[in-house]
Design a protein around this motif. Structure first.
Motif, mmCIF file in Angstrom:
data_model
loop_
_atom_site.group_PDB
_atom_site.id
_atom_site.type_symbol
_atom_site.label_atom_id
_atom_site.label_comp_id
_atom_site.label_asym_id
_atom_site.label_seq_id
_atom_site.Cartn_x
_atom_site.Cartn_y
_atom_site.Cartn_z
ATOM 1 N N TRP A 1 0.796 -1.233 0.000
ATOM 2 C CA TRP A 1 0.000 0.000 0.000
ATOM 3 C C TRP A 1 0.828 1.282 0.000
ATOM 4 O O TRP A 1 0.735 2.094 -0.930
ATOM 5 N N ILE A 2 1.664 1.491 1.015
ATOM 6 C CA ILE A 2 2.303 2.794 1.194
ATOM 7 C C ILE A 2 3.287 3.104 0.061
ATOM 8 O O ILE A 2 3.275 4.222 -0.490
ATOM 9 N N ASP A 3 4.148 2.155 -0.299
ATOM 10 C CA ASP A 3 5.125 2.420 -1.362
ATOM 11 C C ASP A 3 4.459 2.740 -2.702
ATOM 12 O O ASP A 3 4.840 3.717 -3.366
ATOM 13 N N PRO A 4 3.456 1.953 -3.152
ATOM 14 C CA PRO A 4 2.755 2.345 -4.388
ATOM 15 C C PRO A 4 2.067 3.695 -4.277
ATOM 16 O O PRO A 4 1.999 4.444 -5.257
ATOM 17 N N TRP A 5 1.576 4.006 -3.111
ATOM 18 C CA TRP A 5 0.895 5.286 -2.904
ATOM 19 C C TRP A 5 1.875 6.446 -3.078
ATOM 20 O O TRP A 5 1.609 7.406 -3.814
ATOM 21 N N VAL A 6 3.013 6.366 -2.382
ATOM 22 C CA VAL A 6 4.007 7.436 -2.476
ATOM 23 C C VAL A 6 4.510 7.578 -3.913
ATOM 24 O O VAL A 6 4.671 8.700 -4.417
ATOM 25 N N ALA A 7 4.724 6.451 -4.581
ATOM 26 C CA ALA A 7 5.175 6.509 -5.975
ATOM 27 C C ALA A 7 4.146 7.208 -6.858
ATOM 28 O O ALA A 7 4.489 8.024 -7.736
ATOM 29 N N HIS A 8 2.863 6.915 -6.628
ATOM 30 C CA HIS A 8 1.813 7.569 -7.411
ATOM 31 C C HIS A 8 1.758 9.064 -7.128
ATOM 32 O O HIS A 8 1.609 9.877 -8.061
ATOM 33 N N LEU A 9 1.902 9.434 -5.853
ATOM 34 C CA LEU A 9 1.873 10.854 -5.522
ATOM 35 C C LEU A 9 3.050 11.589 -6.150
ATOM 36 O O LEU A 9 2.909 12.728 -6.615
#
Length: 537
Positions: free
Chosen positions: A235-243
């Protein structure tokens, strides 16, 4: 954006999608209490450190706002993005000391209740599979839950908000079994609250979702869901990458400790290193105990209602991970240790994760029992001290003793020889005679709604996001953090005069078959009468 936890990342996501220039300032690591935490120094031969965490992640099906965001976080091969990394667990274990445990298969495929009578019957049947209470007490608690479920909003805010859960269920008049399961466990284990302090409106709303809707009607997916990998990987790593792809910038190790005021607006923020941050708009997405440190006398003169945030109460709910050399066979979902002095709950991780635990550490770890400690104030069974006063080694030994007292009374599910190592949430630090906690949790005490702020206050360019902000879910959860951030963004868009679409916010489901009774209750409450189902014990 001040704070890079779930609230801060959600607000950055919504603003980034709408073309705003966003910088997130985070004092530690992105993800806040939701992040994975590496067990430093345990990795060998190219393997990463063993995964630790503040506490295990839990995504009940009644969450609506957080799943909406997760669907918009892209992951290669997942049609619904990060949301597809959620798994529904099929059972829950309620473990009793010196008594038979209950393995509860989570319901699916049942008929929808269609009347108040059938809803009440469904609640009673669900409770009977979970507890060993007498039929009279089962009927009594079913009645209490139905009283709340049929209460109108005016009664919920005017009466139940100011009534403790313990008083609502008349816990001092009930049996030990009732108090253990209904008065204490439903509050302390499920939502880390205190039954004699927690608002009936808050606990009742959770009971309305967990027990008043046992079939999961209208839920976003399964009744009980978890991630299929470590929180950062899933969750968190894909989220930060998307942001980052949206242009959001991140500055970590950047603790904001002051806000400057000019012309009745926030003119700048300042970090502990002395850096000045200029911006048109500021969203404070910090936990309540950190946010209220920013309120200078100048800010309070403009927003005097923020002074009431000092009335909000925080307590502890932190996790410990115990690593094992052999697979565990406790439950295919969460386990609650009903009689444990420290209100323990757990879940074994390896059965759920796509990246298996032998890929971490020294390669010999086969499973991880992630344990949440919900009560840090009650003396334990081994040392006679509360967790707050135990050294970290004592905390481990006490947790082990409480687990084995529940799990090894019939068969040996936990063997000392299989224990590899353990990891305590690093937010817990030993100060020589007791522990300190960098990451406490908001506890919704009776009457605390009046002290909680809205996402938009009187300072035009300052907005609040966090699980203490007034939201529909009204509980210290990732869902509350996400919902409040969307509310803050929508308020910012209003102030900015933006024509961009507003962030989607969703409300908890209420059983529609009970709406006529809620309408009747609105009339009765206005006349000073009790709920029509409210019979005294």
């Amino acid at each position: 954006m001040i704070g890079g936890g779930v609230a801060g990342l959600t607000a950055a996501h919504e603003l980034g999608e709408r073309g705003f220039d966003v910088t997130v300032y985070e004092a530690r690591e992105l993800g806040g209490k939701a992040r994975s935490i590496g067990f430093a120094g345990t990795g060998r031969d190219g393997r990463p450190d063993l995964p630790g965490e503040h506490g295990f992640r839990f995504f009940p099906g009644f969450y609506q706002n957080l799943p909406e965001t997760m669907r918009r976080i892209p992951v290669a091969g997942n049609a619904d993005g990060v949301w597809s990394n959620l798994l529904t667990v099929p059972e829950a274990r309620f473990s009793r000391r010196d008594a038979d445990d209950v393995l509860l298969a989570l319901p699916e495929g049942l008929l929808s209740p269609a009347s108040p009578e059938s809803i009440s019957e469904t609640i009673g049947a669900t409770l009977s599979t979970m507890t060993k209470m007498s039929s009279q007490e089962l009927a009594y608690f079913t009645n209490r839950l139905m009283v709340f479920n049929t209460s109108c909003d005016a009664r919920r805010f005017g009466q139940w908000e100011h009534t403790s859960w313990h008083d609502f269920v008349h816990g001092n008049q009930r049996s030990h079994e009732f108090r253990a399961l209904i008065s204490r466990s439903l509050t302390s284990i499920m939502v880390a609250a205190k039954e004699n302090l927690a608002s009936t409106r808050t606990i009742g709303a959770m009971g309305e979702q967990f027990l008043g809707n046992p079939l999961g009607l209208g839920n976003d997916g399964g009744l009980d869901r978890v991630l299929n990998n470590t929180t950062n990987a899933a969750w968190i790593d894909p989220w930060v990458a998307h942001l980052r792809s949206l242009g959001v910038r991140f500055e970590t190790d950047a603790r904001v400790d002051a806000l400057s005021v000019r012309d009745k607006r926030i003119s700048a923020a300042r970090t502990s290193s002395g850096k000045t941050i200029d911006a048109d708009y500021f969203i404070v997405a910090l936990p309540v105990e950190q946010a209220r440190k920013l309120w200078s006398s100048e800010i309070l003169s403009l927003a005097p209602e923020y002074e009431a945030m000092n009335n909000l109460f925080v307590d502890w709910m932190n996790g410990m991970q115990i690593y094992f050399r052999s697979p565990l066979n406790i439950s295919r979902g969460h386990a609650a240790y009903v009689d444990s002095p420290w209100s323990l709950t757990s879940i074994s991780q390896n059965q759920l994760w796509t990246t298996k635990l032998p890929s971490f550490g020294d390669g010999t770890v086969a499973d991880c029992l992630s344990v949440d400690i919900s009560d840090w104030n009650t003396p334990g069974m081994l040392y006679g001290k509360p967790a707050k006063e135990c050294t970290h080694e004592e905390i481990f030994r006490e947790v082990w003793a409480q687990l084995t007292a529940h799990l090894n009374d019939r068969e040996q599910l936990l063997r000392p020889a299989d224990a590899h190592s353990w990891f305590l949430d690093p937010g817990i630090t030993w100060q020589g005679s007791r522990n300190d906690n960098a990451d406490p949790l908001l506890i919704n005490t009776a009457g605390s709604w009046d002290s909680r702020p809205n996402a938009r206050g009187p300072i035009e360019n300052l907005f609040l996001a966090g699980d203490y902000v007034r939201t529909d879910i009204d509980l210290a959860t990732m869902e509350g953090a996400n919902e409040s951030a969307k509310m803050a963004v929508n308020a910012l868009l209003d102030v900015a005069g933006s024509s961009a679409p507003r962030a989607t916010t969703l409300r908890l489901r209420r059983t529609p078959e009970l709406e006529p009774m809620r309408a009747l209750d609105a009339q009765r409450y206005a006349q000073g009468l009790p709920n029509i189902l409210d019979v005294q014990p």
